[in-house]
Design a protein around this motif. Structure first.
Motif, PDB file in Angstrom:
ATOM      1  N   ASN A  67      10.736  -3.654   0.052  1.00 51.17           N
ATOM      2  CA  ASN A  67      10.812  -2.212  -0.090  1.00 51.17           C
ATOM      3  C   ASN A  67       9.681  -1.542   0.677  1.00 51.17           C
ATOM      4  N   GLY A  70       7.700   2.431  -0.441  1.00 52.33           N
ATOM      5  CA  GLY A  70       6.426   2.719  -1.099  1.00 52.33           C
ATOM      6  C   GLY A  70       5.256   2.752  -0.134  1.00 52.33           C
ATOM      7  N   HIS A 176       1.574  -7.593  -2.235  1.00 53.78           N
ATOM      8  CA  HIS A 176       2.118  -7.280  -3.563  1.00 53.78           C
ATOM      9  C   HIS A 176       3.014  -6.052  -3.605  1.00 53.78           C
ATOM     10  N   GLY A 177       3.306  -5.468  -2.456  1.00 60.14           N
ATOM     11  CA  GLY A 177       4.165  -4.292  -2.471  1.00 60.14           C
ATOM     12  C   GLY A 177       3.475  -3.097  -3.138  1.00 60.14           C
ATOM     13  N   PHE A 178       4.277  -2.217  -3.689  1.00 63.84           N
ATOM     14  CA  PHE A 178       3.757  -0.934  -4.183  1.00 63.84           C
ATOM     15  C   PHE A 178       3.153  -1.027  -5.591  1.00 63.84           C
ATOM     16  N   SER A 179       3.400  -2.163  -6.290  1.00 66.63           N
ATOM     17  CA  SER A 179       3.080  -2.183  -7.731  1.00 66.63           C
ATOM     18  C   SER A 179       1.628  -1.820  -8.045  1.00 66.63           C
ATOM     19  N   ALA A 180       0.668  -2.341  -7.255  1.00 68.90           N
ATOM     20  CA  ALA A 180      -0.741  -2.066  -7.558  1.00 68.90           C
ATOM     21  C   ALA A 180      -1.083  -0.598  -7.293  1.00 68.90           C
ATOM     22  N   LEU A 182       1.064   1.989  -7.811  1.00 72.49           N
ATOM     23  CA  LEU A 182       1.832   2.911  -8.653  1.00 72.49           C
ATOM     24  C   LEU A 182       0.946   3.704  -9.633  1.00 72.49           C
ATOM     25  N   ASP A 214       8.154   6.005  -9.220  1.00 69.00           N
ATOM     26  CA  ASP A 214       8.537   4.697  -9.759  1.00 69.00           C
ATOM     27  C   ASP A 214       8.166   3.607  -8.754  1.00 69.00           C
ATOM     28  N   LEU A 215       8.536   2.369  -9.071  1.00 71.82           N
ATOM     29  CA  LEU A 215       8.151   1.226  -8.236  1.00 71.82           C
ATOM     30  C   LEU A 215       8.742   1.258  -6.839  1.00 71.82           C
TER      31      LEU A 215
END
Ligand code: ATP
Length: 240
Positions: A67, A70, A176-180, A182, A214-215
Motif C-alpha cells: 500500500n 500511506g 513496516h508500511g504506514f502502521s508506525a 498512523l 486509517d491504515l
C-alpha cells in the motif's frame, strides 16, 4: 544519493519524472526557484522568487509495499515532526498538506512509475513556504503560512534536517508500511473531530466529522449515514 542544485527550473518533480527510466541511483534535486510548480492533479504551485524551499527526491523501491497510499502521509508526519522541533503549531491536513496555524505551510506531491528493472520509482516533491506576499496569497486565493523562523535559518542546514527526517521515514515505511505513522499522523491532525467537507471538483462528496486516518491512509469520516473511509484520489478537504 546524487545531489543536484539548480537556480531555476519548471518543477523539480517534473524534471525527475521525465528522467526516471535513466536514473541509476536516488537523486535529490533542489531548486532555488520553480517557475511551473505543480500540486496534485496538475494544479499550480506558486512561489515568490526565493521564498520557497523546493526539492524532490527520486528513489527506487525494489518491491513496492502493498500500500503506497500511506507514503505521502508518512512523509508528512516526518516533515511536520521535524518542523515542530524548529517551531510549533505545525499540523497535518489530509491528505498531503502541512499547515501552520491552519494555513498552508507546505505541500507534498508524490508521483511514481513502474521501473523497467522491476519495482517502482517514487518521486516525492516538497514545497515549503518560507516567505509569502499579499500578491501570492491573492493568486492562490487564500491565506498562506510563511515561516520567518525558517527563512532565517541556513537553507542547507534546514534542508539537511528535513532530509534526515525524510530518509528515516522512508526506511521505516519500506520495512513496516504506514502502521508506525498512523498514531503520529492522528496526533498532528489539524481537523481532528471537526466538521469538514470533502470536495470533488468543487462539489461536496461527503460531509462529516473528521476522525483521523486509517491504515490505508484514508480519511475516516463520521457522517450521518455512518462511517466513511475516504480515499485520497483527487478530492480536497475543507473545513465546513
Ligand atoms: P487544497 O490545498 O486546495 O485542499 P490540495 O491539497 O489538493 O488542495 P495540492 O493540489 O496539493 O492541494 O496543491 C495545489 C494547490 O495548492 C493549489 O490549488 C493552490 O490552491 C494551493 N497553492 C498553490 N501555491 C501554494 C503555495 N505557495 N502555498 C500554499 N498553497 C499553494
Amino acid at each position: 544519493v546524487d545531489i543536484e542544485v539548480v537556480q531555476e527550473t519548471g518543477s523539480t518533480n517534473a524534471d525527475l519524472m521525465s528522467r526516471l527510466p535513466l536514473l541509476q541511483r536516488p537523486v535529490l534535486r533542489v531548486a532555488v526557484h520553480q517557475t511551473a510548480g505543480r500540486g496534485r492533479a496538475g494544479r499550480p504551485w506558486l512561489t515568490v522568487p526565493g521564498g520557497m524551499l523546493t526539492f524532490s527526491l527520486a528513489w527506487h523501491l525494489p518491491q513496492a509495499p502493498q500500500n503506497l497510499l500511506g507514503l505521502p502521509l508518512a512523509i508528512g508526519v516526518a516533515l511536520a515532526e521535524c518542523l515542530n522541533t524548529l517551531n510549533q503549531n505545525v499540523q497535518l491536513k489530509w491528505p498531503n498538506d502541512i499547515l501552520r496555524d491552519g494555513k498552508k505551510l507546505a505541500g507534498i506531491l508524490l508521483e511514481s512509475a513502474a521501473a523497467s528493472e522491476g519495482g517502482t520509482w517514487i518521486v516525492a516533491g516538497i514545497g515549503l513556504n518560507l516567505q509569502v506576499s499579499d500578491e501570492l496569497e491573492a493568486q492562490v486565493g487564500r491565506a498562506l503560512a510563511d515561516a520567518p523562523w525558517l527563512a532565517q535559518m541556513d537553507r542547507n542546514l534546514l534542508l539537511a534536517q528535513l532530509l534526515n527526517a525524510l530518509a528515516s521515514a522512508l526506511q521505516q515505511f519500506a520495512g513496516h508500511g504506514f502502521s508506525a505513522f498512523l498514531p503520529r499522523w492522528n496526533a498532528l491532525h489539524a481537523y481532528a473531530n471537526q466538521s469538514v467537507h470533502i470536495l470533488d471538483h468543487g462539489q461536496i462528496l461527503h460531509a462529516g466529522i473528521a476522525l483521523g486516518v486509517d491504515l490505508l491512509g484514508c480519511l475516516v469520516l463520521q457522517t450521518e449515514q455512518g462511517q466513511v473511509n475516504v480515499l485520497a484520489g483527487d478530492v480536497s478537504l475543507r473545513p465546513a
